[in-house]
Design an enzyme around this catalytic site. Sequence first.
Site, short mmCIF file in Angstrom:
data_model
loop_
_atom_site.label_atom_id
_atom_site.label_comp_id
_atom_site.label_asym_id
_atom_site.label_seq_id
_atom_site.Cartn_x
_atom_site.Cartn_y
_atom_site.Cartn_z
N SER A 113 31.55 43.78 31.59
CA SER A 113 30.10 43.74 32.17
C SER A 113 29.63 44.40 33.22
O SER A 113 30.82 45.11 33.95
CB SER A 113 29.35 42.31 32.22
OG SER A 113 29.76 41.96 33.62
N TYR A 140 33.24 35.69 39.17
CA TYR A 140 32.90 36.57 37.57
C TYR A 140 32.88 37.90 37.97
O TYR A 140 33.61 38.69 37.01
CB TYR A 140 31.55 36.01 37.10
CG TYR A 140 31.09 36.79 35.86
CD1 TYR A 140 31.37 36.27 34.69
CD2 TYR A 140 30.17 37.74 35.94
CE1 TYR A 140 31.25 36.82 33.51
CE2 TYR A 140 29.89 38.65 34.81
CZ TYR A 140 30.21 38.16 33.42
OH TYR A 140 29.87 38.67 32.39
N LYS A 144 35.37 40.52 36.05
CA LYS A 144 35.12 41.83 35.27
C LYS A 144 35.66 43.19 35.86
O LYS A 144 35.70 44.01 34.93
CB LYS A 144 33.35 41.89 35.07
CG LYS A 144 32.76 40.60 34.58
CD LYS A 144 33.02 40.84 32.91
CE LYS A 144 34.14 39.49 32.59
NZ LYS A 144 34.43 39.70 31.10
#
Length: 151
Positions: A113, A140, A144
């Site tokens: 992402s 997170y 990524k």
Amino acid sequence: MDLARRGARVILACRDKARGESAVWDIRQESGNSEVILMILDLANLNSVRAFAQTFLKSEPRLDILINNAGGCTADPPSWGIRVNHLAHFLLTHLLLDRLKRCAPSRVVIVSSSGHFFGKIDFRTIHKPVEGMKKGGLSYCNSKLANSLHT
């Protein structure tokens, strides 16, 4: 769904058996392809990743496309984010790499992402638990970024 519609043998690697079986049924019904099967894989557990790879290699002679497409920032505990979003995919790809090479031209797809733009990996603290939404969100983003570097 697209791969199933094209007639590919599709293996869904899911941690939840009931939800996985439901997805397999839906894909089979919509695509008309009975070669959609379920294998259990819990990305939060690296032993599960190893067991999945071993089972896969024993049962499947081909691997043309490996799609690493699982993740989230709500893992329990939140420190599992890097394990689920990156380390498990990295390990799985490594364990299946020889099969991918033998089936060339094969492909590995790693879904990430734009969160990677905000990632900053500190290897000294990568496995420490994080608390709170902000730190969980940053964890997170770090995972990524690791996906992008892996790619």
